[in-house]
Design an enzyme around this catalytic site. Structure first.
Site, mmCIF file in Angstrom:
data_model
loop_
_atom_site.group_PDB
_atom_site.id
_atom_site.type_symbol
_atom_site.label_atom_id
_atom_site.label_comp_id
_atom_site.label_asym_id
_atom_site.label_seq_id
_atom_site.Cartn_x
_atom_site.Cartn_y
_atom_site.Cartn_z
ATOM 1 C CG ASP A 1 -2.052 0.951 1.163
ATOM 2 O OD1 ASP A 1 -3.191 0.471 1.082
ATOM 3 O OD2 ASP A 1 -1.828 2.197 1.162
ATOM 4 C CB ALA B 1 -10.106 -2.036 -7.230
ATOM 5 N NE ARG B 2 -14.320 2.767 -9.276
ATOM 6 C CZ ARG B 2 -15.093 2.073 -8.434
ATOM 7 N NH1 ARG B 2 -15.009 0.750 -8.392
ATOM 8 N NH2 ARG B 2 -15.956 2.689 -7.651
ATOM 9 C CG ASP C 1 -17.129 -7.039 -10.564
ATOM 10 O OD1 ASP C 1 -17.964 -7.593 -11.313
ATOM 11 O OD2 ASP C 1 -17.456 -6.389 -9.541
ATOM 12 C CD GLU D 1 -18.304 1.267 -13.736
ATOM 13 O OE1 GLU D 1 -18.638 0.128 -14.126
ATOM 14 O OE2 GLU D 1 -18.056 1.532 -12.560
ATOM 15 C CG HIS E 1 -18.850 -2.325 -10.922
ATOM 16 N ND1 HIS E 1 -18.454 -1.058 -11.249
ATOM 17 C CD2 HIS E 1 -18.514 -2.483 -9.621
ATOM 18 C CE1 HIS E 1 -17.895 -0.479 -10.195
ATOM 19 N NE2 HIS E 1 -17.932 -1.320 -9.188
ATOM 20 N N GLY F 1 -19.308 -6.782 -7.518
ATOM 21 C CA GLY F 1 -18.622 -7.050 -6.246
ATOM 22 C C GLY F 1 -19.449 -6.651 -5.030
ATOM 23 C CB ALA F 2 -20.810 -3.527 -3.932
HETATM 24 C C1 MLT Z 1 -17.916 0.974 -4.895
HETATM 25 O O1 MLT Z 1 -17.031 1.773 -5.202
HETATM 26 O O2 MLT Z 1 -18.653 1.161 -3.927
HETATM 27 C C2 MLT Z 1 -18.109 -0.257 -5.710
HETATM 28 O O3 MLT Z 1 -17.236 -0.284 -6.787
HETATM 29 C C3 MLT Z 1 -19.519 -0.465 -6.156
HETATM 30 C C4 MLT Z 1 -20.126 0.733 -6.797
HETATM 31 O O4 MLT Z 1 -19.573 1.339 -7.680
HETATM 32 O O5 MLT Z 1 -21.179 1.108 -6.404
#
Ligand code: MLT
Length: 318
Positions: free
Chosen positions: A170, A232-233, A257, A262, A289, A291-292
């Site tokens: 990190d 992540a991105r 993902d 986007e 996308h 993941g969440a």
């Molecule tokens: C986030 O940043 O929270 C996740 O990538 C999901 C989203 O974009 O909402």
């Protein structure tokens, strides 16, 4: 106090209902932000996720905004300095979806190490040859986590349960202590982590310093046959360098993902027109996308956002 909130991305019904108890909402899901004619001037707030860019152009249209709600974590699509200069309040839910994202990354890792994506595709085309689908036990693997925030830390703890040798890196060197507590070895030099990892997971936030974090030089330092996971991105990885690393065999496979730009999430016609070099690559497995995308994460985001918005409105009315 009346407050009009434009909702640009879909959220669970319960979240919407709770919002409607404190503000008036306007459904703008899937609408083209610059083509909305009515009500733009009256909008006090907007709710977005990762697809809409809040920049100068946006704020010049939505002139009277007082609040931007980011229903999630990443803030890379928002010009934070500009919001501060214009006195627009940002409300987000920074850690609410960390658990679900870490769980999803674990799934991506398992799918890559056990050739799960290929196995499903193979059976769908009636090829049952399992000899070409030999995987590896997770407990033999060294997994490098790049970016050791909420998601990275939860992921490290989960990977420990599988007996994985977990490495992390990190830009914030104070994460070394946290890493120890999560059972991960901290590497100050990203190159050291790249050289040692069998699987690399990107879990950093995107900003001017982390854009193209993995470029040609970084791929050259990786083990041959490494697997890459990105939830992540997309712009953390230089796309051309990734394609070259896939071509040369440095990267064996990749689960992503996130894409840049986007993909269109709401418009079926735009979906069919969306093109990206990774979509049809045989060793790249793309998800939209998600993941969440768990009930628990989205509900938690809803609770945190409604509480923060209620507190903000309460202060304004005093
Ligand atoms: C986030 O940043 O929270 C996740 O990538 C999901 C989203 O974009 O909402």
């Amino acid at each position: 106090m009346s407050f009009k909130l434009g909702i640009f991305e879909s959220i669970p019904d319960s979240f919407l209902k709770n919002l409607q108890e404190v503000v008036e909402t306007v459904d703008l899901v899937g609408k083209e932000v610059y083509l909305i004619e009515n009500e733009v001037d009256e909008m006090d707030g907007v709710l977005i996720k990762s697809t809409i860019r809040v920049n100068e152009d946006f704020l010049n249209v939505y002139k009277n905004l007082r609040v931007v709600i980011r229903a999630g974590t990443g803030l890379d699509n928002i010009d934070l300095d500009l919001l501060a200069r214009r006195g627009v309040r940002l409300i987000s839910a920074p850690a609410a979806n960390a658990e679900s994202t870490a769980e999803f990354v674990l799934l991506q890792i398992l799918c890559l190490t056990r050739n799960m994506f290929q196995a499903i595709e193979s059976v769908r085309s009636r090829n049952f040859n399992r000899d070409v689908l030999m995987g590896v036990d997770l407990q033999t693997q060294t997994i490098g986590i790049i970016g050791f925030g909420n998601v990275g830390q939860i992921l490290a703890r989960k990977l420990n349960l599988f007996g994985v040798n977990v490495l992390c890196s990190d830009h914030d060197l104070s994460k070394r202590e946290v890493a120890e507590k999560c059972g991960a070895t901290f590497y100050e030099q990203l190159g050291d982590l790249l050289e040692l990892s069998d699987v690399i997971s990107l879990n950093a936030s995107l900003n001017e310093f982390s854009r193209d974090l993995l470029g040609p030089g970084e791929f050259a330092q990786m083990k041959r046959g490494v697997k890459i996971v990105n939830s992540a991105r997309a712009s953390l990885i230089n796309n051309r360098a990734l394609l070259e690393a896939l071509e040369s065999g440095i990267v064996a496979s990749c689960a992503v993902d996130v894409l840049d730009p986007e993909p269109p999430f709401y418009n079926p016609l735009e979906m069919t027109q969306y093109a990206h070099t990774l979509l049809d690559h045989p060793a790249v497995f793309v998800t939209p996308h998600i993941g969440a995308s768990t009930e628990q994460a989205q509900n938690k985001i809803g609770r945190e956002i409604v509480a923060a918005l209620t507190a903000y409105l309460g202060k304004q009315s005093k």
